[in-house]
Design a protein around this motif. Structure first.
Motif, PDB file in Angstrom:
ATOM      1  N   UNK A   1       0.831  -1.212   0.000  1.00 51.18           N
ATOM      2  CA  UNK A   1       0.000   0.000   0.000  1.00 51.18           C
ATOM      3  C   UNK A   1       0.863   1.258   0.000  1.00 51.18           C
ATOM      4  N   UNK A   2       1.947   1.255   0.769  1.00 49.53           N
ATOM      5  CA  UNK A   2       2.853   2.396   0.789  1.00 49.53           C
ATOM      6  C   UNK A   2       3.505   2.602  -0.581  1.00 49.53           C
ATOM      7  N   UNK A   3       3.877   1.489  -1.213  1.00 52.53           N
ATOM      8  CA  UNK A   3       4.461   1.556  -2.545  1.00 52.53           C
ATOM      9  C   UNK A   3       3.470   2.201  -3.520  1.00 52.53           C
ATOM     10  N   UNK A   4       2.236   1.739  -3.505  1.00 52.02           N
ATOM     11  CA  UNK A   4       1.210   2.266  -4.412  1.00 52.02           C
ATOM     12  C   UNK A   4       0.977   3.756  -4.150  1.00 52.02           C
ATOM     13  N   UNK A   5       0.925   4.141  -2.903  1.00 53.20           N
ATOM     14  CA  UNK A   5       0.719   5.556  -2.552  1.00 53.20           C
ATOM     15  C   UNK A   5       1.859   6.420  -3.086  1.00 53.20           C
ATOM     16  N   UNK A   6       3.092   5.958  -2.908  1.00 52.40           N
ATOM     17  CA  UNK A   6       4.251   6.728  -3.401  1.00 52.40           C
ATOM     18  C   UNK A   6       4.239   6.827  -4.928  1.00 52.40           C
ATOM     19  N   UNK A   7       3.889   5.746  -5.591  1.00 52.19           N
ATOM     20  CA  UNK A   7       3.832   5.761  -7.051  1.00 52.19           C
ATOM     21  C   UNK A   7       2.747   6.726  -7.514  1.00 52.19           C
ATOM     22  N   UNK A   8       1.576   6.651  -6.912  1.00 47.45           N
ATOM     23  CA  UNK A   8       0.476   7.524  -7.323  1.00 47.45           C
ATOM     24  C   UNK A   8       0.805   8.998  -7.098  1.00 47.45           C
ATOM     25  N   UNK A   9       1.469   9.302  -5.987  1.00 44.12           N
ATOM     26  CA  UNK A   9       1.762  10.706  -5.695  1.00 44.12           C
ATOM     27  C   UNK A   9       2.832  11.288  -6.619  1.00 44.12           C
ATOM     28  N   UNK A  10       3.722  10.459  -7.133  1.00 43.49           N
ATOM     29  CA  UNK A  10       4.791  10.968  -7.988  1.00 43.49           C
ATOM     30  C   UNK A  10       4.667  10.601  -9.451  1.00 43.49           C
ATOM     31  N   UNK A  11       3.528  10.023  -9.831  1.00 43.44           N
ATOM     32  CA  UNK A  11       3.357   9.511 -11.185  1.00 43.44           C
ATOM     33  C   UNK A  11       3.468  10.595 -12.254  1.00 43.44           C
TER      34      UNK A  11
ATOM     35  N   UNK B   1       6.441   5.909 -26.053  1.00 41.38           N
ATOM     36  CA  UNK B   1       7.632   5.236 -25.547  1.00 41.38           C
ATOM     37  C   UNK B   1       7.765   5.487 -24.047  1.00 41.38           C
ATOM     38  N   UNK B   2       7.504   6.716 -23.618  1.00 47.26           N
ATOM     39  CA  UNK B   2       7.596   7.052 -22.200  1.00 47.26           C
ATOM     40  C   UNK B   2       6.613   6.220 -21.380  1.00 47.26           C
ATOM     41  N   UNK B   3       5.409   6.033 -21.893  1.00 45.20           N
ATOM     42  CA  UNK B   3       4.427   5.202 -21.189  1.00 45.20           C
ATOM     43  C   UNK B   3       4.888   3.748 -21.090  1.00 45.20           C
ATOM     44  N   UNK B   4       5.453   3.229 -22.177  1.00 45.05           N
ATOM     45  CA  UNK B   4       5.971   1.855 -22.149  1.00 45.05           C
ATOM     46  C   UNK B   4       7.093   1.712 -21.116  1.00 45.05           C
ATOM     47  N   UNK B   5       7.985   2.675 -21.114  1.00 43.60           N
ATOM     48  CA  UNK B   5       9.105   2.624 -20.178  1.00 43.60           C
ATOM     49  C   UNK B   5       8.609   2.784 -18.745  1.00 43.60           C
ATOM     50  N   UNK B   6       7.630   3.662 -18.548  1.00 39.21           N
ATOM     51  CA  UNK B   6       7.069   3.844 -17.202  1.00 39.21           C
ATOM     52  C   UNK B   6       6.474   2.539 -16.692  1.00 39.21           C
ATOM     53  N   UNK B   7       5.716   1.872 -17.534  1.00 37.62           N
ATOM     54  CA  UNK B   7       5.110   0.603 -17.107  1.00 37.62           C
ATOM     55  C   UNK B   7       6.174  -0.431 -16.754  1.00 37.62           C
ATOM     56  N   UNK B   8       7.218  -0.520 -17.582  1.00 36.99           N
ATOM     57  CA  UNK B   8       8.305  -1.454 -17.288  1.00 36.99           C
ATOM     58  C   UNK B   8       9.006  -1.080 -15.991  1.00 36.99           C
ATOM     59  N   UNK B   9       9.248   0.208 -15.808  1.00 35.66           N
ATOM     60  CA  UNK B   9       9.949   0.666 -14.602  1.00 35.66           C
ATOM     61  C   UNK B   9       9.106   0.422 -13.353  1.00 35.66           C
ATOM     62  N   UNK B  10       7.811   0.695 -13.433  1.00 28.65           N
ATOM     63  CA  UNK B  10       6.944   0.444 -12.276  1.00 28.65           C
ATOM     64  C   UNK B  10       6.910  -1.043 -11.928  1.00 28.65           C
TER      65      UNK B  10
END
Length: 157
Positions: A4-14, A31-40
């Motif tokens: 839950x903490x991970x999800x909160x941090x990702x959502x706040x800085x997305x 490309x940025x969206x593809x890379x973001x998904x891979x990175x997440x």
């Protein structure tokens, strides 16, 4: 760190993270969206290895940058005729000149410029993300500014 903490941090800085990735991809939002998904995904699978939760953003940006580098090495830039014609006849983006100039910088220069100017990070924070010294980051910023100034002045002539 919990899930839950991970999800909160990702959502706040997305929004900032995707803006950074769009910048290093020189405006290519797909490309940025593809890379973001891979990175997440990579970050989610490894979030239990993060030792200092206060450095989550630096850790995530590093994963994003490494994913971008890996993607750049693996991808071959091929475009079919129809797609090339569509791009050629489309309206230019307000930032297209800037993205073209950023594309001509080295990946390291591009990254420090985007983190410093678009994400408003300090040299120390950028040093953490890039795993470089503050002096190296300042030197990369100086070189990047000179290169950008040259690229933008010659393109507007």
């Amino acid at each position: 760190m919990t899930r839950e903490q991970f999800i909160t941090k990702v959502e706040s800085g997305q929004k900032a993270f995707r803006r950074f990735l769009t910048g290093i991809c020189c405006g290519d939002k797909f490309m940025a969206d593809d890379i973001a998904q891979d990175a997440y995904l990579k970050a989610y699978l490894a979030f239990d290895t993060l030792e200092d939760e206060t450095k989550f953003n630096a850790w995530l940006y590093r994963i994003g940058y490494n994913t971008f580098i890996s993607h750049s090495r693996q991808s071959t830039h091929t475009t079919d005729y129809a797609e090339a014609m569509t791009v050629a006849h489309s309206e230019p983006d307000d930032n297209s000149e800037l993205y073209r100039a950023l594309d001509r910088l080295s990946p390291k220069e591009r990254m420090v410029v985007l983190l410093f100017y678009m994400e408003d990070l300090s040299v120390k924070e950028i040093a953490e993300i890039t795993q470089a010294t503050s002096a190296a980051v300042r030197q990369q910023l100086t070189r990047a500014r000179i290169h950008l100034r040259q690229l933008l002045s010659t393109s507007s002539l």
